[in-house]
Write a protein that holds these residues in place. Structure first.
Motif, short mmCIF file in Angstrom:
data_model
loop_
_atom_site.label_atom_id
_atom_site.label_comp_id
_atom_site.label_asym_id
_atom_site.label_seq_id
_atom_site.Cartn_x
_atom_site.Cartn_y
_atom_site.Cartn_z
N MET A 22 -57.81 90.54 24.66
CA MET A 22 -57.71 91.98 24.95
C MET A 22 -56.46 92.28 25.76
O MET A 22 -55.77 93.26 25.50
CB MET A 22 -58.96 92.47 25.68
CG MET A 22 -60.16 92.61 24.76
SD MET A 22 -61.64 93.19 25.61
CE MET A 22 -61.14 94.77 26.22
N CYS A 23 -56.15 91.44 26.74
CA CYS A 23 -54.92 91.62 27.52
C CYS A 23 -53.71 91.44 26.62
O CYS A 23 -52.73 92.18 26.72
CB CYS A 23 -54.88 90.63 28.68
SG CYS A 23 -56.06 90.98 30.00
N LYS A 24 -53.78 90.47 25.73
CA LYS A 24 -52.67 90.20 24.81
C LYS A 24 -52.40 91.42 23.92
O LYS A 24 -51.24 91.74 23.65
CB LYS A 24 -53.03 88.98 23.95
CG LYS A 24 -51.91 88.44 23.14
CD LYS A 24 -52.35 87.16 22.45
CE LYS A 24 -51.22 86.58 21.64
NZ LYS A 24 -51.64 85.33 20.99
N ASP A 25 -53.44 92.11 23.49
CA ASP A 25 -53.28 93.33 22.68
C ASP A 25 -52.56 94.43 23.45
O ASP A 25 -51.92 95.29 22.86
CB ASP A 25 -54.64 93.85 22.20
CG ASP A 25 -55.25 92.98 21.12
OD1 ASP A 25 -54.51 92.15 20.52
OD2 ASP A 25 -56.46 93.12 20.87
N ARG A 26 -52.66 94.39 24.79
CA ARG A 26 -51.99 95.39 25.63
C ARG A 26 -50.64 94.91 26.14
O ARG A 26 -50.02 95.55 26.98
CB ARG A 26 -52.87 95.74 26.83
CG ARG A 26 -54.15 96.47 26.43
CD ARG A 26 -54.96 96.78 27.62
NE ARG A 26 -55.35 95.50 28.23
CZ ARG A 26 -56.24 95.34 29.18
NH1 ARG A 26 -56.84 96.38 29.69
NH2 ARG A 26 -56.54 94.17 29.66
N GLY A 27 -50.19 93.74 25.65
CA GLY A 27 -48.89 93.22 26.04
C GLY A 27 -48.89 92.44 27.34
O GLY A 27 -47.84 92.18 27.90
N LEU A 28 -50.06 92.06 27.82
CA LEU A 28 -50.18 91.30 29.05
C LEU A 28 -50.54 89.85 28.74
O LEU A 28 -51.06 89.55 27.67
CB LEU A 28 -51.27 91.90 29.94
CG LEU A 28 -51.11 93.38 30.30
CD1 LEU A 28 -52.35 93.87 31.01
CD2 LEU A 28 -49.88 93.57 31.17
N VAL A 29 -50.29 88.97 29.67
CA VAL A 29 -50.67 87.58 29.50
C VAL A 29 -51.58 87.20 30.66
O VAL A 29 -51.17 87.18 31.81
CB VAL A 29 -49.43 86.65 29.48
CG1 VAL A 29 -49.86 85.20 29.36
CG2 VAL A 29 -48.50 87.03 28.35
N GLU A 30 -52.83 86.95 30.34
CA GLU A 30 -53.83 86.54 31.34
C GLU A 30 -54.56 85.31 30.80
O GLU A 30 -54.85 85.24 29.61
CB GLU A 30 -54.85 87.64 31.59
CG GLU A 30 -54.33 88.82 32.37
CD GLU A 30 -54.04 88.48 33.82
OE1 GLU A 30 -54.74 87.64 34.41
OE2 GLU A 30 -53.08 89.05 34.35
N PRO A 31 -54.88 84.36 31.65
CA PRO A 31 -55.62 83.19 31.18
C PRO A 31 -57.07 83.56 30.84
O PRO A 31 -57.71 84.33 31.55
CB PRO A 31 -55.57 82.23 32.36
CG PRO A 31 -55.28 83.08 33.54
CD PRO A 31 -54.52 84.27 33.05
N ALA A 32 -57.54 83.03 29.74
CA ALA A 32 -58.93 83.26 29.33
C ALA A 32 -59.82 82.24 30.02
O ALA A 32 -59.51 81.06 30.06
CB ALA A 32 -59.05 83.14 27.82
N THR A 33 -60.90 82.72 30.57
CA THR A 33 -61.85 81.84 31.24
C THR A 33 -63.21 81.88 30.55
O THR A 33 -64.09 81.10 30.89
CB THR A 33 -62.03 82.25 32.71
OG1 THR A 33 -62.42 83.63 32.76
CG2 THR A 33 -60.73 82.06 33.48
N MET A 34 -63.37 82.79 29.59
CA MET A 34 -64.66 82.99 28.93
C MET A 34 -64.46 83.15 27.44
O MET A 34 -63.39 83.54 26.99
CB MET A 34 -65.35 84.24 29.47
CG MET A 34 -65.59 84.20 30.93
SD MET A 34 -66.48 85.65 31.46
CE MET A 34 -66.80 85.18 33.13
#
Length: 80
Positions: A22-34
């Motif tokens: 979801m973050c990737k779709d908004r142009g952000l990079v966040e680590p997935a934990t779930m």
């Protein structure tokens, strides 16, 4: 955590490069934990281990999916 669930969960995280989709779709990079079941397990238990029904998410996005923010219309209009 159920041992049967560990393999598809780890596989999906690796396939999606441990990034929140979801973050990737908004142009952000966040680590997935779930890993989230797109079609809820409660209604589709047969899809529990299907790769196409799994999505890597960060904790915040996973929380937002299960607790959507809704804006309610004011019931009465106050006049001062």
């Amino acid at each position: 955590m159920n041992i049967i669930w560990r393999v598809p969960r780890a596989d999906r995280l690796e396939e999606q490069h441990n990034e929140c989709q979801m973050c990737k779709d908004r142009g952000l990079v966040e680590p997935a934990t779930m890993v989230h079941h797109i079609k809820l397990l409660r209604y589709h238990p047969e899809l529990a281990l299907e790769k196409d029904n799994l999505m890597s998410l960060c904790g915040e996005c996973h929380w937002l999916i299960h607790h959507p923010i809704t804006i309610k219309k004011q019931l009465n209009e106050e006049r001062w």
